[in-house]
Design a protein around this motif. Structure first.
Motif, PDB file in Angstrom:
ATOM      1  N   CYS A  51      23.830 -47.059 -20.147  1.00  0.00           N
ATOM      2  CA  CYS A  51      23.314 -45.709 -19.935  1.00  0.00           C
ATOM      3  C   CYS A  51      23.982 -44.794 -20.949  1.00  0.00           C
ATOM      4  O   CYS A  51      25.090 -45.073 -21.435  1.00  0.00           O
ATOM      5  CB  CYS A  51      23.553 -45.219 -18.514  1.00  0.00           C
ATOM      6  SG  CYS A  51      25.282 -44.995 -18.050  1.00  0.00           S
ATOM      7  N   GLY A  52      23.285 -43.730 -21.290  1.00  0.00           N
ATOM      8  CA  GLY A  52      23.817 -42.791 -22.270  1.00  0.00           C
ATOM      9  C   GLY A  52      23.414 -41.380 -21.933  1.00  0.00           C
ATOM     10  O   GLY A  52      22.396 -41.146 -21.271  1.00  0.00           O
ATOM     11  N   ARG A  53      24.229 -40.441 -22.377  1.00  0.00           N
ATOM     12  CA  ARG A  53      23.953 -39.021 -22.219  1.00  0.00           C
ATOM     13  C   ARG A  53      23.371 -38.488 -23.517  1.00  0.00           C
ATOM     14  O   ARG A  53      23.929 -38.729 -24.603  1.00  0.00           O
ATOM     15  CB  ARG A  53      25.245 -38.265 -21.883  1.00  0.00           C
ATOM     16  CG  ARG A  53      25.036 -36.803 -21.559  1.00  0.00           C
ATOM     17  CD  ARG A  53      26.345 -36.074 -21.364  1.00  0.00           C
ATOM     18  NE  ARG A  53      26.901 -35.592 -22.622  1.00  0.00           N
ATOM     19  CZ  ARG A  53      27.902 -34.716 -22.711  1.00  0.00           C
ATOM     20  NH1 ARG A  53      28.453 -34.244 -21.600  1.00  0.00           N
ATOM     21  NH2 ARG A  53      28.348 -34.333 -23.891  1.00  0.00           N
ATOM     22  N   ARG A  54      22.267 -37.783 -23.415  1.00  0.00           N
ATOM     23  CA  ARG A  54      21.713 -37.155 -24.600  1.00  0.00           C
ATOM     24  C   ARG A  54      22.394 -35.804 -24.792  1.00  0.00           C
ATOM     25  O   ARG A  54      22.300 -34.928 -23.937  1.00  0.00           O
ATOM     26  CB  ARG A  54      20.202 -36.956 -24.477  1.00  0.00           C
ATOM     27  CG  ARG A  54      19.603 -36.470 -25.785  1.00  0.00           C
ATOM     28  CD  ARG A  54      18.128 -36.202 -25.706  1.00  0.00           C
ATOM     29  NE  ARG A  54      17.605 -35.935 -27.063  1.00  0.00           N
ATOM     30  CZ  ARG A  54      16.415 -35.419 -27.293  1.00  0.00           C
ATOM     31  NH1 ARG A  54      15.611 -35.136 -26.293  1.00  0.00           N
ATOM     32  NH2 ARG A  54      16.020 -35.214 -28.534  1.00  0.00           N
ATOM     33  N   GLY A  55      23.099 -35.682 -25.895  1.00  0.00           N
ATOM     34  CA  GLY A  55      23.760 -34.428 -26.203  1.00  0.00           C
ATOM     35  C   GLY A  55      22.755 -33.343 -26.526  1.00  0.00           C
ATOM     36  O   GLY A  55      21.581 -33.618 -26.800  1.00  0.00           O
ATOM     37  N   HIS A  56      23.214 -32.109 -26.520  1.00  0.00           N
ATOM     38  CA  HIS A  56      22.315 -30.979 -26.777  1.00  0.00           C
ATOM     39  C   HIS A  56      21.787 -30.992 -28.203  1.00  0.00           C
ATOM     40  O   HIS A  56      20.779 -30.345 -28.497  1.00  0.00           O
ATOM     41  CB  HIS A  56      23.031 -29.668 -26.465  1.00  0.00           C
ATOM     42  CG  HIS A  56      23.357 -29.519 -25.008  1.00  0.00           C
ATOM     43  ND1 HIS A  56      22.427 -29.720 -24.011  1.00  0.00           N
ATOM     44  CD2 HIS A  56      24.511 -29.209 -24.373  1.00  0.00           C
ATOM     45  CE1 HIS A  56      22.997 -29.536 -22.832  1.00  0.00           C
ATOM     46  NE2 HIS A  56      24.253 -29.229 -23.014  1.00  0.00           N
ATOM     47  N   ASP A  57      22.450 -31.742 -29.112  1.00  0.00           N
ATOM     48  CA  ASP A  57      21.972 -31.862 -30.482  1.00  0.00           C
ATOM     49  C   ASP A  57      20.939 -32.970 -30.638  1.00  0.00           C
ATOM     50  O   ASP A  57      20.411 -33.177 -31.728  1.00  0.00           O
ATOM     51  CB  ASP A  57      23.149 -32.164 -31.409  1.00  0.00           C
ATOM     52  CG  ASP A  57      24.002 -33.300 -30.869  1.00  0.00           C
ATOM     53  OD1 ASP A  57      25.104 -33.019 -30.368  1.00  0.00           O
ATOM     54  OD2 ASP A  57      23.556 -34.461 -30.927  1.00  0.00           O
ATOM     55  N   GLY A  58      20.680 -33.735 -29.575  1.00  0.00           N
ATOM     56  CA  GLY A  58      19.617 -34.735 -29.615  1.00  0.00           C
ATOM     57  C   GLY A  58      20.052 -36.177 -29.542  1.00  0.00           C
ATOM     58  O   GLY A  58      19.341 -37.010 -28.988  1.00  0.00           O
ATOM     59  N   SER A  59      21.218 -36.503 -30.086  1.00  0.00           N
ATOM     60  CA  SER A  59      21.643 -37.905 -30.119  1.00  0.00           C
ATOM     61  C   SER A  59      22.344 -38.302 -28.821  1.00  0.00           C
ATOM     62  O   SER A  59      22.636 -37.462 -27.975  1.00  0.00           O
ATOM     63  CB  SER A  59      22.580 -38.122 -31.307  1.00  0.00           C
ATOM     64  OG  SER A  59      21.899 -37.932 -32.527  1.00  0.00           O
ATOM     65  N   ILE A  60      22.620 -39.599 -28.679  1.00  0.00           N
ATOM     66  CA  ILE A  60      23.317 -40.119 -27.506  1.00  0.00           C
ATOM     67  C   ILE A  60      24.812 -39.986 -27.772  1.00  0.00           C
ATOM     68  O   ILE A  60      25.381 -40.777 -28.525  1.00  0.00           O
ATOM     69  CB  ILE A  60      22.928 -41.581 -27.227  1.00  0.00           C
ATOM     70  CG1 ILE A  60      21.407 -41.705 -27.110  1.00  0.00           C
ATOM     71  CG2 ILE A  60      23.605 -42.073 -25.948  1.00  0.00           C
ATOM     72  CD1 ILE A  60      20.920 -43.139 -27.009  1.00  0.00           C
ATOM     73  N   ASP A  61      25.437 -38.981 -27.158  1.00  0.00           N
ATOM     74  CA  ASP A  61      26.819 -38.692 -27.519  1.00  0.00           C
ATOM     75  C   ASP A  61      27.859 -39.418 -26.671  1.00  0.00           C
ATOM     76  O   ASP A  61      29.009 -39.561 -27.091  1.00  0.00           O
ATOM     77  CB  ASP A  61      27.092 -37.184 -27.545  1.00  0.00           C
ATOM     78  CG  ASP A  61      26.848 -36.492 -26.212  1.00  0.00           C
ATOM     79  OD1 ASP A  61      27.093 -35.270 -26.133  1.00  0.00           O
ATOM     80  OD2 ASP A  61      26.388 -37.163 -25.255  1.00  0.00           O
ATOM     81  N   TYR A  62      27.474 -39.883 -25.492  1.00  0.00           N
ATOM     82  CA  TYR A  62      28.365 -40.692 -24.678  1.00  0.00           C
ATOM     83  C   TYR A  62      27.601 -41.873 -24.110  1.00  0.00           C
ATOM     84  O   TYR A  62      26.424 -41.749 -23.747  1.00  0.00           O
ATOM     85  CB  TYR A  62      28.984 -39.875 -23.536  1.00  0.00           C
ATOM     86  CG  TYR A  62      30.051 -38.929 -24.007  1.00  0.00           C
ATOM     87  CD1 TYR A  62      29.746 -37.618 -24.333  1.00  0.00           C
ATOM     88  CD2 TYR A  62      31.371 -39.357 -24.138  1.00  0.00           C
ATOM     89  CE1 TYR A  62      30.722 -36.747 -24.789  1.00  0.00           C
ATOM     90  CE2 TYR A  62      32.360 -38.489 -24.582  1.00  0.00           C
ATOM     91  CZ  TYR A  62      32.024 -37.193 -24.908  1.00  0.00           C
ATOM     92  OH  TYR A  62      32.995 -36.339 -25.363  1.00  0.00           O
ATOM     93  N   TRP A  63      28.307 -43.023 -24.031  1.00  0.00           N
ATOM     94  CA  TRP A  63      27.735 -44.271 -23.561  1.00  0.00           C
ATOM     95  C   TRP A  63      28.623 -44.865 -22.469  1.00  0.00           C
ATOM     96  O   TRP A  63      29.847 -44.717 -22.510  1.00  0.00           O
ATOM     97  CB  TRP A  63      27.652 -45.282 -24.704  1.00  0.00           C
ATOM     98  CG  TRP A  63      26.788 -44.896 -25.870  1.00  0.00           C
ATOM     99  CD1 TRP A  63      27.017 -43.898 -26.770  1.00  0.00           C
ATOM    100  CD2 TRP A  63      25.579 -45.541 -26.266  1.00  0.00           C
ATOM    101  NE1 TRP A  63      26.005 -43.869 -27.702  1.00  0.00           N
ATOM    102  CE2 TRP A  63      25.111 -44.870 -27.420  1.00  0.00           C
ATOM    103  CE3 TRP A  63      24.835 -46.610 -25.772  1.00  0.00           C
ATOM    104  CZ2 TRP A  63      23.936 -45.234 -28.080  1.00  0.00           C
ATOM    105  CZ3 TRP A  63      23.670 -46.977 -26.431  1.00  0.00           C
ATOM    106  CH2 TRP A  63      23.235 -46.296 -27.573  1.00  0.00           C
ATOM    107  N   GLY A  64      27.981 -45.576 -21.544  1.00  0.00           N
ATOM    108  CA  GLY A  64      28.752 -46.375 -20.609  1.00  0.00           C
ATOM    109  C   GLY A  64      29.201 -47.668 -21.267  1.00  0.00           C
ATOM    110  O   GLY A  64      28.884 -47.930 -22.427  1.00  0.00           O
TER     111      GLY A  64
END
Lengths: 118, 107
Positions: free
Chosen positions: A96-109
């Motif tokens: 799973c990943g978090r989409r940062g406000h800039d668009g990319s996946i900035d954090y991953w499990g």
């Protein structure tokens, strides 16, 4: 500290079902779009699904459309991936990943392994 | 769906070398592209977002360039900890797609 922790992986027979969970902490979960990505053994990364802030804002890869369902529980800070009609080719580590406000996946499990085999 | 063609698929380089990896999109994606590093058994890590912006905490030897269809990740002076596999990912519209990956190995 932002943390994403997946769980729910395991061995399942072809045609079976599994539900993955992703527990989020260290940020306001309801403010972020979330992603599932998978990686088959020895292969590259494969985008699976997206859920936005509006729960109807959902997309899937063609390979899982109609079989997988993404959802989220903002009260519990949980992201889910319900996987039905599983096939051998769904065998992979699921991130799973978090989409940062800039668009990319900035954090991953750290990922959870799903093995589909008889 | 947009196709991302990444090259080379692998390369051998020495510590201190300048390394360049490219991704080409099958249609224009403005600057909606990120670069990720993955080490064996680990989750990917974001290096560059919006094609050219360095993610916080990432060493300045990493840089990204490009817009539209052609994008480049450059490592200005390869360090031992940079031996890994690198992927591009477009987030222009759904479905997102990754490049095939570039494995950077020690020469």
């Amino acid at each position: 500290e932002v943390q994403l922790v997946e769980s729910g992986g395991g061995l399942v027979q072809p045609g079976g079902s599994l539900r993955l969970s992703c527990a989020a902490s260290g940020f306001t979960f309801s403010d972020y779009e979330m992603i599932w990505v998978r990686q088959a053994p020895g292969k590259g990364l494969d985008w699976v699904s997206y859920i936005g802030l509006i729960l109807s804002d959902i997309y899937y890869a063609d390979s899982v459309e109609g079989r997988f369902t993404i959802s989220r529980d903002n009260a519990k800070n949980l992201l889910y991936l319900q996987m039905n009609s599983l096939r051998d080719e769904d065998t992979a580590v699921y991130y799973c990943g978090r989409r940062g406000h800039d668009g990319s996946i900035d954090y991953w499990g750290q990922g959870t392994l799903v093995t589909v085999s008889s | 769906a947009i196709q991302m063609t990444q090259s080379p698929s692998s390369l051998s380089a020495s510590v201190g070398d300048r390394v360049t990896i490219t991704c080409r999109a099958s249609q224009g994606i403005r600057n909606d592209l990120g670069w990720y590093q993955q080490k064996p058994g680990k989750a990917p890590k974001l290096l560059i977002y919006a094609a050219t912006s360095l993610q916080s905490g990432v060493p300045s030897r990493f840089s990204g360039s490009g817009s539209g269809t052609d994008f480049t990740l450059t490592i200005s002076s390869l360090q031992p900890e940079d031996f890994a596999t690198y992927y591009c990912l477009h987030d222009h519209y759904y479905p997102w797609t990754f490049g095939q990956g570039t494995k950077v190995e020690i020469k």
